[in-house]
Design an enzyme around this catalytic site. Sequence first.
Site, PDB file in Angstrom:
ATOM      1  N   ALA A  61      40.242  12.378  11.445  1.00  0.00           N
ATOM      2  CA  ALA A  61      39.827  11.241  12.264  1.00  0.00           C
ATOM      3  C   ALA A  61      39.622  10.053  11.344  1.00  0.00           C
ATOM      4  O   ALA A  61      38.716  10.051  10.522  1.00  0.00           O
ATOM      5  CB  ALA A  61      38.531  11.576  13.002  1.00  0.00           C
ATOM      6  N   SER A  82      38.872   6.132  10.937  1.00  0.00           N
ATOM      7  CA  SER A  82      38.385   4.938  11.632  1.00  0.00           C
ATOM      8  C   SER A  82      38.884   3.669  10.957  1.00  0.00           C
ATOM      9  O   SER A  82      38.853   2.588  11.524  1.00  0.00           O
ATOM     10  CB  SER A  82      36.859   4.930  11.623  1.00  0.00           C
ATOM     11  OG  SER A  82      36.385   4.740  10.295  1.00  0.00           O
ATOM     12  N   GLY A 110      37.571   2.983   7.943  1.00  0.00           N
ATOM     13  CA  GLY A 110      36.492   2.680   7.009  1.00  0.00           C
ATOM     14  C   GLY A 110      36.678   3.436   5.713  1.00  0.00           C
ATOM     15  O   GLY A 110      37.620   4.215   5.570  1.00  0.00           O
ATOM     16  N   ASP A 161      34.743   5.797   4.389  1.00  0.00           N
ATOM     17  CA  ASP A 161      34.438   7.220   4.456  1.00  0.00           C
ATOM     18  C   ASP A 161      35.626   8.064   4.910  1.00  0.00           C
ATOM     19  O   ASP A 161      36.024   8.996   4.227  1.00  0.00           O
ATOM     20  CB  ASP A 161      33.237   7.448   5.387  1.00  0.00           C
ATOM     21  CG  ASP A 161      31.961   6.836   4.829  1.00  0.00           C
ATOM     22  OD1 ASP A 161      31.868   6.701   3.597  1.00  0.00           O
ATOM     23  OD2 ASP A 161      31.075   6.488   5.623  1.00  0.00           O
ATOM     24  N   SER A 162      36.173   7.716   6.051  1.00  0.00           N
ATOM     25  CA  SER A 162      37.265   8.544   6.557  1.00  0.00           C
ATOM     26  C   SER A 162      38.516   8.398   5.684  1.00  0.00           C
ATOM     27  O   SER A 162      39.343   9.305   5.628  1.00  0.00           O
ATOM     28  CB  SER A 162      37.572   8.208   8.018  1.00  0.00           C
ATOM     29  OG  SER A 162      37.862   6.842   8.186  1.00  0.00           O
ATOM     30  N   CYS A 199      29.764  10.136  22.220  1.00  0.00           N
ATOM     31  CA  CYS A 199      31.087   9.786  21.724  1.00  0.00           C
ATOM     32  C   CYS A 199      31.600  10.886  20.808  1.00  0.00           C
ATOM     33  O   CYS A 199      32.765  11.265  20.865  1.00  0.00           O
ATOM     34  CB  CYS A 199      31.026   8.449  20.982  1.00  0.00           C
ATOM     35  SG  CYS A 199      32.644   7.868  20.433  1.00  0.00           S
ATOM     36  N   GLY A 253      34.503  11.791   8.533  1.00  0.00           N
ATOM     37  CA  GLY A 253      33.718  11.262   7.415  1.00  0.00           C
ATOM     38  C   GLY A 253      32.224  11.316   7.626  1.00  0.00           C
ATOM     39  O   GLY A 253      31.483  10.556   7.017  1.00  0.00           O
ATOM     40  N   CYS A 309      30.271   0.575  18.606  1.00  0.00           N
ATOM     41  CA  CYS A 309      31.672   0.365  18.939  1.00  0.00           C
ATOM     42  C   CYS A 309      31.892  -0.487  20.181  1.00  0.00           C
ATOM     43  O   CYS A 309      32.919  -1.126  20.316  1.00  0.00           O
ATOM     44  CB  CYS A 309      32.352   1.698  19.159  1.00  0.00           C
ATOM     45  SG  CYS A 309      32.246   2.798  17.738  1.00  0.00           S
TER      46      CYS A 309
END
Length: 364
Positions: free
Chosen positions: A4, A6, A8, A10-11, A97, A121, A193
Amino acid sequence: MVIAMSGGVDSSVVAALMVKAGWEAIGVTLQLRSCDDRYASRSCCSADGITQARAVAGSLGIPHYVLDCRDTFLDRIMGPAWAEYERGRTPSPCLHCNREMKFGYLGQYAERMGAERIATGHYARIERVGDDVRLLRGVDRAKDQSYFLSDLTQEQIARLELPLGTLTKLEVRAMAREMGLVTAERHESQDICLAMEGLGFPESLRQRFGKPIRPGHFVDPQGRVLGPHEGFHRYTIGQRRGLGIALGARNHVIGLRAEDASVILSTDETHLLSRGLKASQVHWYADPPERCIAQIRSRHPGAPARLELLWDATALVHFEAPQSAITPGQAVAFFEEERLIGGGWIDAALPHSAPGLPTRPDGI
RNA sequence: UGGGGAGUAGCCAAGUGGUAAGGCAGCAGGUUUUGAUCCUGCGUAUCGAGGGUUCGAAUCCUUCCUCCCCAA
């Protein structure tokens, strides 16, 4: 493996790590909102995020897909969130979510793709001992996000891969730099979001659904009317700022009464304290113990509590020490040491039983 | 058109001759993958209006305006 992404840092690091570890990976970004929806550029779901995710996937040499789930997001996350506000509760959309979108919608997609695992992440750890899959708090306690995963099903957890759980944010960012990821310097996604630029979350929802402002009054603990407020949906338990009423002293929202849209205010912060809560939709990943650590909001450190299991996935949680601003609509996550052992949704704060402590007017 | 009281920033409110405290509200940042909480910073107030006294007034005098209370 489905990652997944995003867009950003982290991911992005997750994707890089998974590729490095030899997984056959594909990156997927969920598009939750329309680009012409007045999104905040810092949002984790913006078009910008998709671009970034695509760039990272490209540099790693893995495929990248965008799943359009705007309608689902609207139906399953935004709609219910607004319904909660209307009832005088305060939704916790990120948990929904995660369950519905990131591990629900995406999970089904992964299944269709024949992917064994989903990596994200989140700062939390997955521990596999034999057939048992456990979710543990992130090592970086300041970033720990296990609370946000406390509404997942055991099946969803079983397929999770959370490579950042043993790392600190600093380390993740450093790795991103080392690996030359284009997202290395991206700032934290902060805004929710679905909030519109410049508007708060509840007001964004109201406008999104074209709902009328529901007028009502501020009242004190004795029920005296203090003045009109700016719309029932705008208030939540514990709130102090943004009340829009000057009473000479600090006031906190200590209760919300949906019947007449009253917002109960008090200058006494101890009115926010409660010895426990009633939770519904309680679920367990392990045998429920008699005592555990209960966490009642994202940044709450967790507090020792005694569990009293009732019927129908309902439970009473009795804290050893009173907790502040227990809010209906928020999630409660149960931990034993580092391990997430269960979760549920807060329906009400329990009234005080200790001498000298007042009873909350909106008590159970 | 008798008496009494009050008019200082959005609200409350210090300040009674020396050049406008503070609180609340609000705003802006910070922290934060929910809402809150929390932290930091931010106020050029015609001191109801006009006139006067004074080196100097929100503070003294005076006129007017507005509001409140009590009387009729």
